[in-house]
Design an enzyme around this catalytic site. Structure first.
Site, mmCIF file in Angstrom:
data_model
loop_
_atom_site.group_PDB
_atom_site.id
_atom_site.type_symbol
_atom_site.label_atom_id
_atom_site.label_comp_id
_atom_site.label_asym_id
_atom_site.label_seq_id
_atom_site.Cartn_x
_atom_site.Cartn_y
_atom_site.Cartn_z
ATOM 1 N N HIS A 41 0.860 -1.183 0.000
ATOM 2 C CA HIS A 41 0.000 0.000 0.000
ATOM 3 C C HIS A 41 0.891 1.225 0.000
ATOM 4 O O HIS A 41 1.789 1.357 0.844
ATOM 5 C CB HIS A 41 -0.896 -0.043 1.253
ATOM 6 C CG HIS A 41 -2.009 0.923 1.244
ATOM 7 N ND1 HIS A 41 -2.123 1.926 2.180
ATOM 8 C CD2 HIS A 41 -3.082 1.050 0.426
ATOM 9 C CE1 HIS A 41 -3.216 2.622 1.939
ATOM 10 N NE2 HIS A 41 -3.816 2.110 0.882
ATOM 11 N N HIS A 119 -13.524 6.609 2.777
ATOM 12 C CA HIS A 119 -12.225 6.873 3.394
ATOM 13 C C HIS A 119 -11.438 7.870 2.556
ATOM 14 O O HIS A 119 -11.815 8.184 1.426
ATOM 15 C CB HIS A 119 -11.422 5.581 3.565
ATOM 16 C CG HIS A 119 -10.870 4.999 2.294
ATOM 17 N ND1 HIS A 119 -11.653 4.407 1.334
ATOM 18 C CD2 HIS A 119 -9.594 4.921 1.840
ATOM 19 C CE1 HIS A 119 -10.892 3.979 0.337
ATOM 20 N NE2 HIS A 119 -9.633 4.290 0.622
ATOM 21 N N HIS A 121 -7.665 8.016 1.056
ATOM 22 C CA HIS A 121 -6.341 7.429 0.823
ATOM 23 C C HIS A 121 -5.429 8.609 0.539
ATOM 24 O O HIS A 121 -5.677 9.395 -0.374
ATOM 25 C CB HIS A 121 -6.335 6.473 -0.373
ATOM 26 C CG HIS A 121 -4.949 6.101 -0.799
ATOM 27 N ND1 HIS A 121 -4.332 4.950 -0.378
ATOM 28 C CD2 HIS A 121 -4.048 6.745 -1.572
ATOM 29 C CE1 HIS A 121 -3.108 4.900 -0.887
ATOM 30 N NE2 HIS A 121 -2.923 5.990 -1.620
#
Length: 147
Positions: A41, A119, A121
């Site tokens: 990630h 969310h 990111h």
């Protein structure tokens, strides 16, 4: 672009609302994430409801885009030598090529693109990325100095 001592700079927090942390920087995607499975990630996920304001961490210039993977995205090229991507937004505020100030609202949390929950990111890159495989140039957003 010349780096301007970004490590010693005090950044504005990207969020002022309470949030939970989701996928962490460097964490490998588990089975079930398609072509992302096993990849690291590149940023930090902050879990919070749709519509919460997101702030520019530093002065810079924005580029707004809509992509399949990241959905509504604002990329902030800071005057500190960093590129910051804010992804999966419900909407972005400034138009592309807007000059923004540290602490200015640049978008709102969302669930656009390839996303399973509302969310933000956020990923941070030293310089301007030309290839997402340049993982060593990505910086953990939680390691920046915020006030």
């Amino acid at each position: 672009m010349e780096l301007k001592n970004w490590k010693d700079y005090i950044y504005h927090p990207p969020l002022l609302d309470n949030y939970k942390l989701g996928f962490k920087f460097g964490q490998k995607y588990p089975v079930g994430f398609g072509n992302l499975t096993g990849q690291r990630h590149l940023g930090q996920d902050y879990l919070l409801p749709v519509g919460k304001p997101i702030y520019a961490i530093a002065d810079g210039v924005t580029k707004s885009s809509v992509g399949r993977h990241g959905g509504n995205t604002v990329t902030l090229t800071t005057n500190r030598g960093l590129s910051v991507r804010y992804m999966h937004l419900s909407r972005f505020v400034p138009e592309s090529n807007a000059n923004v100030s540290r602490g200015q609202i640049i978008g709102y949390t969302g669930n656009t693109g390839v996303s399973t929950v509302s969310h933000l990111h956020m990923d941070v890159f030293e310089g301007v990325p030309t290839n997402i495989n340049q993982f060593d140039n990505f910086i953990d957003p939680l390691s920046l100095n915020y006030s």
